[in-house]
Design a protein around this motif. Structure first.
Motif, PDB file in Angstrom:
ATOM      1  N   UNK A  33      26.443  44.596  39.770  1.00  0.00           N
ATOM      2  CA  UNK A  33      26.103  45.291  41.009  1.00  0.00           C
ATOM      3  C   UNK A  33      26.336  46.789  40.847  1.00  0.00           C
ATOM      4  N   UNK A  34      25.281  47.478  40.435  1.00  0.00           N
ATOM      5  CA  UNK A  34      25.378  48.914  40.170  1.00  0.00           C
ATOM      6  C   UNK A  34      25.745  49.691  41.433  1.00  0.00           C
ATOM      7  N   UNK A  35      25.170  49.340  42.568  1.00  0.00           N
ATOM      8  CA  UNK A  35      25.466  50.061  43.818  1.00  0.00           C
ATOM      9  C   UNK A  35      26.945  49.935  44.182  1.00  0.00           C
ATOM     10  N   UNK A  36      27.503  48.728  44.074  1.00  0.00           N
ATOM     11  CA  UNK A  36      28.925  48.528  44.378  1.00  0.00           C
ATOM     12  C   UNK A  36      29.791  49.291  43.385  1.00  0.00           C
ATOM     13  N   UNK A  37      29.385  49.305  42.134  1.00  0.00           N
ATOM     14  CA  UNK A  37      30.141  50.025  41.111  1.00  0.00           C
ATOM     15  C   UNK A  37      30.148  51.527  41.407  1.00  0.00           C
ATOM     16  N   UNK A  38      28.982  52.079  41.676  1.00  0.00           N
ATOM     17  CA  UNK A  38      28.884  53.519  41.899  1.00  0.00           C
ATOM     18  C   UNK A  38      29.533  53.943  43.220  1.00  0.00           C
ATOM     19  N   UNK A  39      29.705  53.030  44.156  1.00  0.00           N
ATOM     20  CA  UNK A  39      30.413  53.340  45.401  1.00  0.00           C
ATOM     21  C   UNK A  39      31.891  53.602  45.139  1.00  0.00           C
ATOM     22  N   UNK A  40      32.379  53.249  43.952  1.00  0.00           N
ATOM     23  CA  UNK A  40      33.770  53.481  43.569  1.00  0.00           C
ATOM     24  C   UNK A  40      33.949  54.771  42.780  1.00  0.00           C
ATOM     25  N   UNK A  41      32.842  55.506  42.600  1.00  0.00           N
ATOM     26  CA  UNK A  41      32.825  56.723  41.794  1.00  0.00           C
ATOM     27  C   UNK A  41      32.440  57.904  42.684  1.00  0.00           C
ATOM     28  N   UNK A  42      33.251  58.954  42.642  1.00  0.00           N
ATOM     29  CA  UNK A  42      32.976  60.157  43.430  1.00  0.00           C
ATOM     30  C   UNK A  42      31.796  60.928  42.845  1.00  0.00           C
ATOM     31  N   UNK A  43      31.046  61.576  43.698  1.00  0.00           N
ATOM     32  CA  UNK A  43      29.945  62.441  43.236  1.00  0.00           C
ATOM     33  C   UNK A  43      30.473  63.629  42.443  1.00  0.00           C
ATOM     34  N   UNK A  44      31.768  63.930  42.588  1.00  0.00           N
ATOM     35  CA  UNK A  44      32.351  65.064  41.851  1.00  0.00           C
ATOM     36  C   UNK A  44      33.140  64.617  40.611  1.00  0.00           C
ATOM     37  N   UNK A  45      32.957  63.363  40.171  1.00  0.00           N
ATOM     38  CA  UNK A  45      33.706  62.832  39.039  1.00  0.00           C
ATOM     39  C   UNK A  45      33.460  63.635  37.758  1.00  0.00           C
ATOM     40  N   UNK A  46      34.506  63.726  36.947  1.00  0.00           N
ATOM     41  CA  UNK A  46      34.430  64.337  35.632  1.00  0.00           C
ATOM     42  C   UNK A  46      35.230  63.451  34.677  1.00  0.00           C
ATOM     43  N   UNK A  47      34.637  63.123  33.520  1.00  0.00           N
ATOM     44  CA  UNK A  47      35.317  62.325  32.507  1.00  0.00           C
ATOM     45  C   UNK A  47      35.478  63.205  31.275  1.00  0.00           C
ATOM     46  N   UNK A  48      36.741  63.379  30.844  1.00  0.00           N
ATOM     47  CA  UNK A  48      37.086  64.216  29.700  1.00  0.00           C
ATOM     48  C   UNK A  48      37.616  63.354  28.561  1.00  0.00           C
ATOM     49  N   UNK A  49      37.596  63.923  27.347  1.00  0.00           N
ATOM     50  CA  UNK A  49      38.171  63.242  26.194  1.00  0.00           C
ATOM     51  C   UNK A  49      37.183  62.432  25.386  1.00  0.00           C
ATOM     52  N   UNK A  50      35.906  62.644  25.629  1.00  0.00           N
ATOM     53  CA  UNK A  50      34.864  61.949  24.878  1.00  0.00           C
ATOM     54  C   UNK A  50      34.617  62.649  23.547  1.00  0.00           C
ATOM     55  N   UNK A  51      34.084  61.931  22.559  1.00  0.00           N
ATOM     56  CA  UNK A  51      33.768  62.571  21.275  1.00  0.00           C
ATOM     57  C   UNK A  51      32.856  63.778  21.478  1.00  0.00           C
ATOM     58  N   UNK A  52      33.094  64.809  20.688  1.00  0.00           N
ATOM     59  CA  UNK A  52      32.286  66.018  20.775  1.00  0.00           C
ATOM     60  C   UNK A  52      32.610  66.863  21.986  1.00  0.00           C
ATOM     61  N   UNK A  53      33.749  66.612  22.616  1.00  0.00           N
ATOM     62  CA  UNK A  53      34.175  67.354  23.806  1.00  0.00           C
ATOM     63  C   UNK A  53      33.160  67.313  24.935  1.00  0.00           C
ATOM     64  N   UNK A  54      32.384  66.227  24.977  1.00  0.00           N
ATOM     65  CA  UNK A  54      31.432  66.067  26.068  1.00  0.00           C
ATOM     66  C   UNK A  54      32.177  65.760  27.357  1.00  0.00           C
TER      67      UNK A  54
END
Length: 133
Positions: free
Chosen positions: A21-42
């Protein structure tokens, strides 16, 4: 109360993937989310998160998310910081264990959403069956 909030949020993340359920999943994620620590400093933002999950769910690549070793770090009225191991299990059975710091924040007066993740370490591992909750 905050540890219960975190456990409920983690369980909702797991359940949304189990139900595909993509909609339910994304309802748990803020529109201002940022994820750090990925390869290549993405850095991944909301659109990047949505695109990745949509692809994983549509193509049947991601079978499950589970969580283990929850450690509470900081609690405020509208924000909780915690560390957790997230196990992402692919449909093939392969899995990746990601240790990360997560910040969830209460938005819109009641909805808890992830606003930031900092990946500290990841490794390929055996599937874990123990869930938080």
């Amino acid at each position: 109360m905050s540890e219960i909030t975190v456990r409920n949020w983690l369980n909702a993340m797991s359940e949304s993937i189990a139900r595909r359920d993509l909609a339910a999943h994304m309802a748990l994620v803020s529109r201002k989310v940022q994820v750090y620590g990925l390869p290549g400093d993405r850095v991944v933002d909301y659109d990047g998160w949505h695109q990745r999950r949509r692809n994983e769910l549509r193509r049947g690549l991601l079978a499950s998310l589970s969580y283990d070793d929850l450690a509470m770090r900081q609690i405020t009225l509208r924000r909780v910081v915690f560390n957790v191991n997230e196990t992402m299990t692919a449909a093939t059975g392969a899995c990746v264990i990601i240790n990360k710091d997560v910040i969830i924040e209460q938005e819109d007066g009641e909805h808890w959403r992830v606003v930031e993740e900092n990946i500290r370490h990841w490794e390929h591992g055996k599937q874990q069956t123990r869930n938080v909750g």
